[in-house]
Scaffold this motif. Structure first.
Motif, PDB file in Angstrom:
ATOM      1  N   GLU A  30     -38.125  46.044  27.651  1.00  0.00           N
ATOM      2  CA  GLU A  30     -38.184  45.846  25.978  1.00  0.00           C
ATOM      3  C   GLU A  30     -39.915  47.392  26.338  1.00  0.00           C
ATOM      4  O   GLU A  30     -39.534  48.021  25.399  1.00  0.00           O
ATOM      5  CB  GLU A  30     -38.558  44.694  25.113  1.00  0.00           C
ATOM      6  CG  GLU A  30     -37.443  44.280  25.050  1.00  0.00           C
ATOM      7  CD  GLU A  30     -35.694  45.278  24.998  1.00  0.00           C
ATOM      8  OE1 GLU A  30     -36.411  45.877  24.193  1.00  0.00           O
ATOM      9  OE2 GLU A  30     -35.016  44.521  25.409  1.00  0.00           O
ATOM     10  N   ALA A  31     -40.624  46.729  26.758  1.00  0.00           N
ATOM     11  CA  ALA A  31     -42.105  47.873  26.416  1.00  0.00           C
ATOM     12  C   ALA A  31     -41.563  49.546  26.967  1.00  0.00           C
ATOM     13  O   ALA A  31     -41.854  50.805  27.056  1.00  0.00           O
ATOM     14  CB  ALA A  31     -43.138  47.473  26.938  1.00  0.00           C
ATOM     15  N   ARG A  75     -41.103  53.626  26.485  1.00  0.00           N
ATOM     16  CA  ARG A  75     -41.827  54.973  27.011  1.00  0.00           C
ATOM     17  C   ARG A  75     -41.253  55.136  28.243  1.00  0.00           C
ATOM     18  O   ARG A  75     -42.114  56.172  28.716  1.00  0.00           O
ATOM     19  CB  ARG A  75     -43.587  53.994  27.217  1.00  0.00           C
ATOM     20  CG  ARG A  75     -43.036  53.041  27.664  1.00  0.00           C
ATOM     21  CD  ARG A  75     -45.473  52.560  28.652  1.00  0.00           C
ATOM     22  NE  ARG A  75     -45.058  51.434  29.213  1.00  0.00           N
ATOM     23  CZ  ARG A  75     -44.680  51.580  29.888  1.00  0.00           C
ATOM     24  NH1 ARG A  75     -44.468  52.455  30.985  1.00  0.00           N
ATOM     25  NH2 ARG A  75     -45.216  50.235  30.658  1.00  0.00           N
ATOM     26  N   SER A  76     -40.485  54.862  28.591  1.00  0.00           N
ATOM     27  CA  SER A  76     -39.498  55.237  30.662  1.00  0.00           C
ATOM     28  C   SER A  76     -38.548  55.758  30.538  1.00  0.00           C
ATOM     29  O   SER A  76     -37.714  55.294  28.972  1.00  0.00           O
ATOM     30  CB  SER A  76     -39.909  53.927  31.451  1.00  0.00           C
ATOM     31  OG  SER A  76     -41.869  53.598  31.221  1.00  0.00           O
ATOM     32  N   ARG A  77     -37.795  56.223  31.668  1.00  0.00           N
ATOM     33  CA  ARG A  77     -36.448  56.582  31.479  1.00  0.00           C
ATOM     34  C   ARG A  77     -36.451  56.277  33.190  1.00  0.00           C
ATOM     35  O   ARG A  77     -36.987  55.868  33.234  1.00  0.00           O
ATOM     36  CB  ARG A  77     -36.539  58.122  31.368  1.00  0.00           C
ATOM     37  CG  ARG A  77     -35.549  58.801  31.925  1.00  0.00           C
ATOM     38  CD  ARG A  77     -34.726  60.608  31.703  1.00  0.00           C
ATOM     39  NE  ARG A  77     -36.365  61.231  32.725  1.00  0.00           N
ATOM     40  CZ  ARG A  77     -35.872  61.150  34.077  1.00  0.00           C
ATOM     41  NH1 ARG A  77     -34.640  61.272  34.754  1.00  0.00           N
ATOM     42  NH2 ARG A  77     -35.954  61.457  35.220  1.00  0.00           N
ATOM     43  N   HIS A  78     -35.205  55.776  32.297  1.00  0.00           N
ATOM     44  CA  HIS A  78     -34.095  55.353  33.727  1.00  0.00           C
ATOM     45  C   HIS A  78     -34.086  56.095  35.352  1.00  0.00           C
ATOM     46  O   HIS A  78     -32.751  57.312  34.423  1.00  0.00           O
ATOM     47  CB  HIS A  78     -32.817  54.370  34.001  1.00  0.00           C
ATOM     48  CG  HIS A  78     -32.266  53.396  34.542  1.00  0.00           C
ATOM     49  ND1 HIS A  78     -31.604  53.093  35.407  1.00  0.00           N
ATOM     50  CD2 HIS A  78     -32.505  51.462  34.121  1.00  0.00           C
ATOM     51  CE1 HIS A  78     -31.666  52.431  36.330  1.00  0.00           C
ATOM     52  NE2 HIS A  78     -31.859  51.290  35.495  1.00  0.00           N
ATOM     53  N   ILE A  79     -34.135  55.651  36.366  1.00  0.00           N
ATOM     54  CA  ILE A  79     -34.435  56.997  37.662  1.00  0.00           C
ATOM     55  C   ILE A  79     -33.657  56.440  38.254  1.00  0.00           C
ATOM     56  O   ILE A  79     -33.267  56.461  39.234  1.00  0.00           O
ATOM     57  CB  ILE A  79     -35.622  57.817  37.245  1.00  0.00           C
ATOM     58  CG1 ILE A  79     -36.627  56.387  38.030  1.00  0.00           C
ATOM     59  CG2 ILE A  79     -36.680  58.066  36.241  1.00  0.00           C
ATOM     60  CD1 ILE A  79     -37.735  56.573  38.940  1.00  0.00           C
ATOM     61  N   ALA A 122     -50.827  45.378  34.338  1.00  0.00           N
ATOM     62  CA  ALA A 122     -49.575  45.910  34.770  1.00  0.00           C
ATOM     63  C   ALA A 122     -47.478  44.701  34.743  1.00  0.00           C
ATOM     64  O   ALA A 122     -47.015  44.644  34.725  1.00  0.00           O
ATOM     65  CB  ALA A 122     -49.115  46.375  36.780  1.00  0.00           C
ATOM     66  N   ASN A 123     -48.919  43.205  34.919  1.00  0.00           N
ATOM     67  CA  ASN A 123     -48.084  42.568  35.544  1.00  0.00           C
ATOM     68  C   ASN A 123     -48.682  41.303  34.417  1.00  0.00           C
ATOM     69  O   ASN A 123     -49.677  41.093  34.891  1.00  0.00           O
ATOM     70  CB  ASN A 123     -47.294  42.179  36.434  1.00  0.00           C
ATOM     71  CG  ASN A 123     -46.120  41.132  36.647  1.00  0.00           C
ATOM     72  OD1 ASN A 123     -46.018  40.027  35.852  1.00  0.00           O
ATOM     73  ND2 ASN A 123     -46.443  40.670  37.946  1.00  0.00           N
ATOM     74  N   ALA A 124     -48.054  40.632  33.077  1.00  0.00           N
ATOM     75  CA  ALA A 124     -49.012  39.503  33.182  1.00  0.00           C
ATOM     76  C   ALA A 124     -48.799  37.919  33.486  1.00  0.00           C
ATOM     77  O   ALA A 124     -49.988  37.487  34.023  1.00  0.00           O
ATOM     78  CB  ALA A 124     -47.543  38.628  31.733  1.00  0.00           C
ATOM     79  N   ILE A 169     -37.145  46.412  43.733  1.00  0.00           N
ATOM     80  CA  ILE A 169     -38.095  48.263  42.994  1.00  0.00           C
ATOM     81  C   ILE A 169     -37.944  47.975  41.624  1.00  0.00           C
ATOM     82  O   ILE A 169     -36.724  47.407  41.117  1.00  0.00           O
ATOM     83  CB  ILE A 169     -36.781  49.513  43.035  1.00  0.00           C
ATOM     84  CG1 ILE A 169     -35.814  49.539  43.352  1.00  0.00           C
ATOM     85  CG2 ILE A 169     -37.328  49.589  44.774  1.00  0.00           C
ATOM     86  CD1 ILE A 169     -34.914  50.686  43.382  1.00  0.00           C
ATOM     87  N   SER A 170     -38.544  49.073  40.455  1.00  0.00           N
ATOM     88  CA  SER A 170     -38.045  49.391  39.078  1.00  0.00           C
ATOM     89  C   SER A 170     -37.523  50.721  39.018  1.00  0.00           C
ATOM     90  O   SER A 170     -37.317  50.881  39.392  1.00  0.00           O
ATOM     91  CB  SER A 170     -40.179  49.105  38.263  1.00  0.00           C
ATOM     92  OG  SER A 170     -39.992  50.063  37.233  1.00  0.00           O
ATOM     93  N   PRO A 171     -36.762  50.077  37.769  1.00  0.00           N
ATOM     94  CA  PRO A 171     -36.882  51.971  37.188  1.00  0.00           C
ATOM     95  C   PRO A 171     -36.985  53.163  36.371  1.00  0.00           C
ATOM     96  O   PRO A 171     -36.464  53.814  36.121  1.00  0.00           O
ATOM     97  CB  PRO A 171     -35.174  51.139  36.801  1.00  0.00           C
ATOM     98  CG  PRO A 171     -35.697  49.721  35.818  1.00  0.00           C
ATOM     99  CD  PRO A 171     -36.260  48.985  37.008  1.00  0.00           C
ATOM    100  N   ALA A 172     -38.277  52.534  36.496  1.00  0.00           N
ATOM    101  CA  ALA A 172     -39.346  53.217  35.510  1.00  0.00           C
ATOM    102  C   ALA A 172     -39.192  54.365  35.980  1.00  0.00           C
ATOM    103  O   ALA A 172     -39.909  54.110  37.437  1.00  0.00           O
ATOM    104  CB  ALA A 172     -40.238  52.768  34.872  1.00  0.00           C
ATOM    105  N   ASP A 173     -39.519  55.907  35.356  1.00  0.00           N
ATOM    106  CA  ASP A 173     -40.671  57.108  36.086  1.00  0.00           C
ATOM    107  C   ASP A 173     -40.730  56.868  36.508  1.00  0.00           C
ATOM    108  O   ASP A 173     -41.679  57.789  37.038  1.00  0.00           O
ATOM    109  CB  ASP A 173     -39.925  58.030  34.951  1.00  0.00           C
ATOM    110  CG  ASP A 173     -39.909  58.097  33.401  1.00  0.00           C
ATOM    111  OD1 ASP A 173     -41.020  56.547  33.402  1.00  0.00           O
ATOM    112  OD2 ASP A 173     -40.051  58.952  32.458  1.00  0.00           O
ATOM    113  N   ASP A 174     -42.074  56.058  35.352  1.00  0.00           N
ATOM    114  CA  ASP A 174     -43.707  56.030  35.607  1.00  0.00           C
ATOM    115  C   ASP A 174     -44.263  54.707  36.909  1.00  0.00           C
ATOM    116  O   ASP A 174     -45.570  55.107  37.200  1.00  0.00           O
ATOM    117  CB  ASP A 174     -44.410  55.093  35.054  1.00  0.00           C
ATOM    118  CG  ASP A 174     -44.063  54.010  34.206  1.00  0.00           C
ATOM    119  OD1 ASP A 174     -43.015  54.164  34.712  1.00  0.00           O
ATOM    120  OD2 ASP A 174     -45.003  53.595  32.866  1.00  0.00           O
TER     121      ASP A 174
END
Length: 614
Positions: free
Chosen positions: A26-27, A31-35, A215-217, A326-331
């Motif tokens: 959700e966060a 702030r991020s884009r799916h790449i 980066a991770n809770a 993998i994470s889909p976030a652009d950052d």
């Protein structure tokens, strides 16, 4: 004594690589884009995270877009069950004596622990694998005995701890000549259900080192390895065969950057050690990939305890599956590219898979049992002899002569009994030696079965049998009790000859039965056509045959065709051929009679004799 012996042939397997992309948090959505784009479940495209590039930079190939191909690629909407569906066959091989390794690789926060452990609604690969193993054991219809044990360890700051022990000390790695890399002092618990292993898994996870970072809770600060060992005992006449399968389920800690996690102190040192071990794993993957392309290359397994534990899974005797998360976030673009790069190199890794087969000889127990029985018998006879001697000592003096005679007789009886016992022991030893020779020959023949089936024929088997017979004859000639062993050998030879004769008689009876069925069907076909003698003679003359014999009408008019012609029922109708070859047709009644009293002529089968030119 038990021993592990690999089979003569090994199968080369390629490390299977799957990529799993988690959905955006959700966060991250704010702030991020799916790449990440998944194409036909085999290809993944990582888009350029920089949207500020103009058209000129794009056409000059300055884009950071990357494309990769893997065995399986899972989009963010896929569950752990979808991932497991393609690796379940690898897990099923564990109960057949094969080794399997499944590990998740990726950066921190990419979903490794979720993929391996999962939740109650979406169980992870560990839970699904355990359920599969026990379901296969439950559905097995053989008489084999299964034994399942598990262990759970973690590698934290290059130190190994036992997660199933409340206060575990430091454990060390050892090289075992039979089982490879083992952890000395690691506790193994026998389990009888998947629920019990899940209890131990939850207990171990509660003792595992985790910390909260930016980066991770719930970031895992250690590498965890759950190992399931399945022993399958198969009983046969000469010993127990043991199939030993091992399943290693590995949840790796994620690589991280201090600038992203803003860690300090102990967290910073933990992150450095995690990155060190993951770098050693990446170097091993690189070296193994080059080894396949360019030949032999040095693989630095000893740079980390993690790589030593995964040595069999990376290049040894194991069917291995790597799940790259993998994470889909652009950052997270750089972490995603690094993970996919190492996963792409891992596709070139080859492993050598074979069954882990061990044998336990049971004839040693037979020796012990026979020796114990003979010792008990000797003790009993000695006790009876002592009691008899004691009774003779207390007899009156007038019976001394009778007592001496009886004592002398008892001494003779005792000596004969001892000789008899010794002779029985010698015979048992000789029999066991012959059985040992037979067992060794059987094992040798079993090892050479595949080569014999491809390269040799029946004559070599006959030569081998003759050689074994010579060995038996030699053993007979060297043994003290020749008559006993010779009769035993002749008995076995006569048994084999009798079996061969029975097979030949059964084959001959089957041929006779088939011929009779064919003749009965031929006769029924001619009768069903409603042909009379004249018509049959005309048909026979066209084929160059001559019919000789008599005919008769069926009683009560049965069998008369509709046209009023008399049905021809030959009782001894011979069809003469130009080359003096003939066959004889009889009625079904005569065929039935001849089945009970077959003719003596060698070429007769039932009551029909035929011979046609070819």
């Amino acid at each position: 004594m038990p021993g592990i012996r690999p089979p003569a042939t090994k199968q080369t397997a390629t490390l299977s690589v799957a990529v799993k992309c988690r959905p955006l948090k959700e966060a991250e959505k704010r702030r991020s884009r799916h790449i990440i784009q998944v194409i036909d479940h085999k290809n993944v495209v990582v888009l350029d995270p920089d949207l500020s590039k103009d058209y000129l930079e794009i056409i000059q190939n300055r884009t950071k877009e990357k494309r990769y191909s893997f065995d399986h690629v899972y989009a963010p909407g896929c569950s752990n069950a979808d991932v497991y569906r393609n690796i379940s066959s690898t897990i099923a091989g564990v109960i057949q004596g094969l080794n399997a390794t499944v590990f998740a690789y990726g950066s921190t926060g990419s979903g490794k622990t979720y993929t391996m452990v999962g939740t109650s609604k979406d169980p992870g690969l560990m839970v699904l694998s355990l359920n599969t193993i026990f379901d296969l054991i439950k559905r097995d219809k053989s008489s084999d005995a299964f034994e399942v044990s598990c262990s759970y360890l973690e590698v934290y700051n290059e130190v190994i701890y036992d997660l199933l022990e409340k206060s575990s000390g430091h454990l060390e790695l050892r090289e075992d000549p039979q089982h490879g890399i083992v952890v000395a002092g690691l506790r193994r618990i026998k389990v009888h259900s998947a629920d019990r292993i899940l209890e131990l898994l939850n207990l171990g996870n509660s003792r595992r080192k985790t910390e909260s970072t930016e980066a991770n809770a719930t970031s895992s600060r250690s590498h965890a390895v759950l190992e399931i060992t399945v022993k399958r005992k198969q009983k046969n006449q000469y010993g127990n065969q043991i199939l030993r399968g091992k399943l290693a389920l590995v949840d790796l800690a994620g690589s991280e950057r201090a600038s992203e996690t803003n860690s300090g102190g102990q967290k910073l040192r933990d992150g450095a050690n995690i990155n060190k071990s993951l770098l050693a794993l990446a170097n091993c993957i690189n070296a193994l990939g080059k080894q396949h392309k360019k030949g032999l290359a040095y693989v630095p397994y000893r740079n980390s305890k993690l790589t030593r534990i995964l040595k069999d899974g990376l290049s040894g005797n194991s069917q291995t599956v790597m799940v790259a998360t993998i994470s889909p976030a652009d950052d997270q673009y750089q972490h995603t590219i690094n993970t996919l790069k190492y996963a792409d190199r891992a596709k070139e890794i080859k492993t050598h898979v074979h069954k882990n087969i061990g044998t336990i000889d049971t004839h040693v127990d037979d020796y012990k049992t026979m020796i114990d029985d003979l010792q008990v018998e000797v003790s009993r006879l000695k006790k009876e002899l002592a009691e008899k001697e004691l009774q003779l000592r207390v007899k009156p003096s007038e019976k001394e002569k009778t007592a001496d005679d009886e004592l002398s007789w008892l001494n003779i009886l005792s000596r004969e009994t001892s000789e008899n016992v010794q002779e029985r022991i010698n015979l048992q030893k000789a029999l066991f030696e012959l059985e040992e020779t037979n067992i060794r020959n059987r094992i040798e023949l079993q090892h050479l079965d595949d080569a014999i089936a491809k390269q040799h024929d029946i004559k070599i088997n006959e030569n081998r049998r003759a050689q074994l017979q010579d060995m038996i004859q030699e053993a007979i000639s060297n043994n003290g009790n020749k008559t006993y062993l010779y009769i035993l050998s002749q008995y076995r030879l006569l048994g084999m000859s009798n079996a061969e004769l029975q097979i030949e008689m059964a084959m001959r009876d089957q041929v006779i039965h088939n011929q009779r069925e064919t003749l009965r069907n031929l006769w029924n076909m001619l009768c069903s056509l409603g042909l009379n003698q004249k018509q049959i003679a005309e048909l026979a003359s066209k084929q160059g045959l001559t019919i000789e014999g008599s005919q008769k009408l069926l009683p009560d008019g049965h069998g008369v065709p509709d046209n009023g012609a008399q049905a021809c029922v030959p009782t001894a109708c011979f069809v003469q051929h130009h080359h003096s070859s003939y066959f004889m047709l009889s009625t079904p009644e005569k065929i039935a009679n001849n089945n009970q009293n077959p003719p003596k002529t060698p070429m007769h089968y039932g009551s029909m004799m035929m011979s046609r030119p070819f």
